[in-house]
Design a protein around this motif. Structure first.
Motif, PDB file in Angstrom:
ATOM      1  N   THR A 160       0.819  -1.215   0.000  1.00  0.00           N
ATOM      2  CA  THR A 160       0.000   0.000   0.000  1.00  0.00           C
ATOM      3  C   THR A 160       0.852   1.265   0.000  1.00  0.00           C
ATOM      4  O   THR A 160       0.432   2.299  -0.504  1.00  0.00           O
ATOM      5  N   TRP A 161       2.075   1.177   0.556  1.00  0.00           N
ATOM      6  CA  TRP A 161       2.965   2.349   0.530  1.00  0.00           C
ATOM      7  C   TRP A 161       3.162   2.860  -0.901  1.00  0.00           C
ATOM      8  O   TRP A 161       3.492   4.029  -1.112  1.00  0.00           O
ATOM      9  N   ARG A 165       2.716   6.764  -4.985  1.00  0.00           N
ATOM     10  CA  ARG A 165       3.894   6.914  -5.849  1.00  0.00           C
ATOM     11  C   ARG A 165       3.611   6.517  -7.286  1.00  0.00           C
ATOM     12  O   ARG A 165       4.473   6.623  -8.150  1.00  0.00           O
ATOM     13  N   LEU A 166       2.407   5.987  -7.519  1.00  0.00           N
ATOM     14  CA  LEU A 166       2.027   5.586  -8.870  1.00  0.00           C
ATOM     15  C   LEU A 166       0.966   6.545  -9.396  1.00  0.00           C
ATOM     16  O   LEU A 166       0.341   7.283  -8.629  1.00  0.00           O
ATOM     17  N   THR A 167       0.765   6.519 -10.695  1.00  0.00           N
ATOM     18  CA  THR A 167      -0.295   7.326 -11.293  1.00  0.00           C
ATOM     19  C   THR A 167      -1.027   6.484 -12.344  1.00  0.00           C
ATOM     20  O   THR A 167      -0.557   5.420 -12.743  1.00  0.00           O
ATOM     21  N   GLY A 168      -2.174   7.001 -12.758  1.00  0.00           N
ATOM     22  CA  GLY A 168      -2.890   6.448 -13.905  1.00  0.00           C
ATOM     23  C   GLY A 168      -3.203   4.961 -13.809  1.00  0.00           C
ATOM     24  O   GLY A 168      -3.673   4.475 -12.784  1.00  0.00           O
ATOM     25  N   ARG A 169      -2.928   4.251 -14.891  1.00  0.00           N
ATOM     26  CA  ARG A 169      -3.319   2.843 -15.010  1.00  0.00           C
ATOM     27  C   ARG A 169      -2.698   1.972 -13.916  1.00  0.00           C
ATOM     28  O   ARG A 169      -3.368   1.111 -13.338  1.00  0.00           O
ATOM     29  N   LEU A 235      12.410   2.610  -4.926  1.00  0.00           N
ATOM     30  CA  LEU A 235      12.210   1.188  -5.203  1.00  0.00           C
ATOM     31  C   LEU A 235      10.754   0.867  -5.564  1.00  0.00           C
ATOM     32  O   LEU A 235      10.304  -0.266  -5.414  1.00  0.00           O
ATOM     33  N   ARG A 236      10.013   1.888  -6.062  1.00  0.00           N
ATOM     34  CA  ARG A 236       8.589   1.654  -6.389  1.00  0.00           C
ATOM     35  C   ARG A 236       8.437   0.582  -7.463  1.00  0.00           C
ATOM     36  O   ARG A 236       7.451  -0.152  -7.477  1.00  0.00           O
ATOM     37  N   GLY A 237       9.399   0.480  -8.349  1.00  0.00           N
ATOM     38  CA  GLY A 237       9.336  -0.597  -9.344  1.00  0.00           C
ATOM     39  C   GLY A 237       9.433  -1.956  -8.662  1.00  0.00           C
ATOM     40  O   GLY A 237       8.711  -2.902  -8.999  1.00  0.00           O
ATOM     41  N   GLY A 295       1.735  -1.591 -16.780  1.00  0.00           N
ATOM     42  CA  GLY A 295       1.346  -0.186 -16.918  1.00  0.00           C
ATOM     43  C   GLY A 295       2.428   0.740 -16.400  1.00  0.00           C
ATOM     44  O   GLY A 295       2.713   1.788 -17.004  1.00  0.00           O
ATOM     45  N   LEU A 296       3.058   0.381 -15.285  1.00  0.00           N
ATOM     46  CA  LEU A 296       4.125   1.215 -14.716  1.00  0.00           C
ATOM     47  C   LEU A 296       5.321   1.292 -15.660  1.00  0.00           C
ATOM     48  O   LEU A 296       5.876   2.376 -15.887  1.00  0.00           O
TER      49      LEU A 296
END
Lengths: 344, 95
Positions: A160-161, A165-169, A235-237, A295-296
């Protein structure tokens, strides 16, 4: 979370330090910095270092449920964050050195999704789920739940963190998955709540962290990996790849887990956690691979290596955890750190 | 970005279910979210949006989630839903 039992001088000093007010602990932090710097360069294997993994787990826990008697101010204390970064830096390096990525696919969402399915479909060694389905004793089922409880009682939280940090799709996909994990607004349907019910059905303590003292370093490391990925935006990827890998290795294993619990006469209530995951994760794995991870990468192709690294790292640490548990069981031993701690 | 997210909020999952294992009507007020079906490579059909899933008798099928994966490899034990079996049997959608 209640304070765990220290496993060495570093975890002991971390726990003692955060149990006191920050302004009184300058000397402890200096001492801790020295101890940690020596240990991270001297430890033979940080993934199996009980003292360091427990210390890191406690430092991360300040961002989740907190630790009894630790003041809330410690969460963002610069000195303590510096200690955490020393440990997590060495931990990340150790994980990266173990994980070998194959050739990168192209950065289309379909190619990323296909590569994640390929990676998670490879034979990764001994299978915990087949053992649970066919051979595990009642005591081993309880040990299995002890290992899982460290994560499953806060299931979904580390991923959930990543949401802001993500957007869109990719963001919509992650939220769609997490909404299901969190019961779509129904507290009793939260996956963590379903897992707690399974534990209660087996007469176990479903309090978060109740069995922390019982799990070995590698189980802590598997959990710390998620917090490392989740709490660092860079490290979001990796956290996205990690979630995709978890979703892609869930449906069939949970079907087998359910079979193992049924074999020992445990009813539908106890098995619902596993049964729910069979259907849920057959949906989630498609959303996670294509829309979230794919998507990312389509949005930011530079994240492709970290997405695959996160998936590979999650698989690698869980393989080590499975090896630890099955080796102990095959030798007729308990897989736990403190065997006494498994009592209900 | 805010407009995009505002429209996304229309189909957050909320009070349309009570968690019982009985068929539930989807959103019964407001405009329906368009249905999309993704034919997943070597896997199920992923169906999103406001739709009813009914059997040949016209009765709604038991359904506990808003987005569903409909199996097409034939090996699922949760038909019509996917249970991931396509991976075990090597199901492929390549022509």
């Amino acid at each position: 979370m209640k304070q765990p039992t220290p496993r060495g001088e570093i975890s002991a000093l971390v726990l003692a330090t955060i149990a006191a007010p920050a302004p009184t602990q300058e000397e402890s932090l200096v001492q801790l910095g020295t101890l940690v710097a020596e240990r991270v360069s001297g430890t033979p294997d940080i993934l199996r270092d009980d003292d360091l993994q427990l210390a890191l787990f406690c430092l991360y826990e300040l961002h989740y449920s907190g630790i009894d008697d630790a003041g809330d101010d410690w969460e963002w204390h610069p000195g303590l964050l510096g200690i955490r970064r020393l440990i997590e830096g060495a931990f990340e390096q150790a994980v990266r050195s173990r994980v070998v990525l194959g050739d990168l696919p192209d950065s289309s969402s379909e190619a990323v999704c296909a590569e994640l399915f390929r990676m998670t479909g490879e034979d990764a060694g001994p299978s915990m789920s087949r053992f649970v389905a066919r051979s595990a004793t009642e005591d081993q089922l309880r040990e299995f739940l002890v290992h899982k409880s460290i994560y499953q009682l806060k299931e979904a939280d580390p991923h959930t963190w990543a949401i802001p940090r993500l957007t869109g799709r990719a963001k919509a996909a992650l939220v769609e998955i997490q909404a299901d994990e969190y019961g779509n607004g129904l507290p009793t349907r939260m996956h963590s709540a379903l897992f707690a019910r399974t534990m209660r059905d087996l007469g176990m303590d479903d309090t978060y962290g109740a069995y922390l003292d019982a799990v070995p370093a590698i189980t802590l490391a598997s959990n710390n990996l998620m917090s490392l990925f989740g709490l660092n935006r860079r490290l979001r990827g990796a956290i996205v790849g990690h979630l995709a890998a978890y979703e892609m290795t869930s449906s069939q294993p949970n079907r087998l887990h359910s079979r193992g619990f049924k074999r020992h006469g445990h009813g539908e209530e106890a098995r619902e956690y596993f049964d729910e995951h069979v259907e849920a994760d057959a949906v989630h794995e498609q959303i996670a691979g294509r829309d979230m991870a794919g998507g990312l990468v389509e949005q930011d192709p530079r994240l492709l290596p970290d997405v695959l690294f996160g998936a590979a790292a999650g698989i690698a640490l869980d393989v080590l955890m499975t090896q630890h548990i099955l080796e102990a069981w095959e030798a007729g031993r308990s897989s736990l750190h403190h065997v006494g701690a498994v009592a209900a | 970005m805010s407009a995009e997210h505002a429209s996304g909020a229309d189909h957050t999952q909320g009070g349309e279910r009570d968690g019982a294992d009985v068929p539930q009507r989807s959103l019964n007020s407001g405009s329906a979210t368009p249905v999309s079906v993704v034919a997943c490579a070597n896997g199920p059909l992923l169906v999103r949006g406001d739709f009813e899933l009914v059997g040949t008798d016209g009765q709604e099928l038991p359904r506990t989630r808003r987005t569903v994966a409909l199996g097409r490899c034939g090996a699922s034990v949760l038909k019509p839903y996917c249970d991931g079996s396509h991976k075990l049997i090597g199901f492929t959608t390549d022509p």
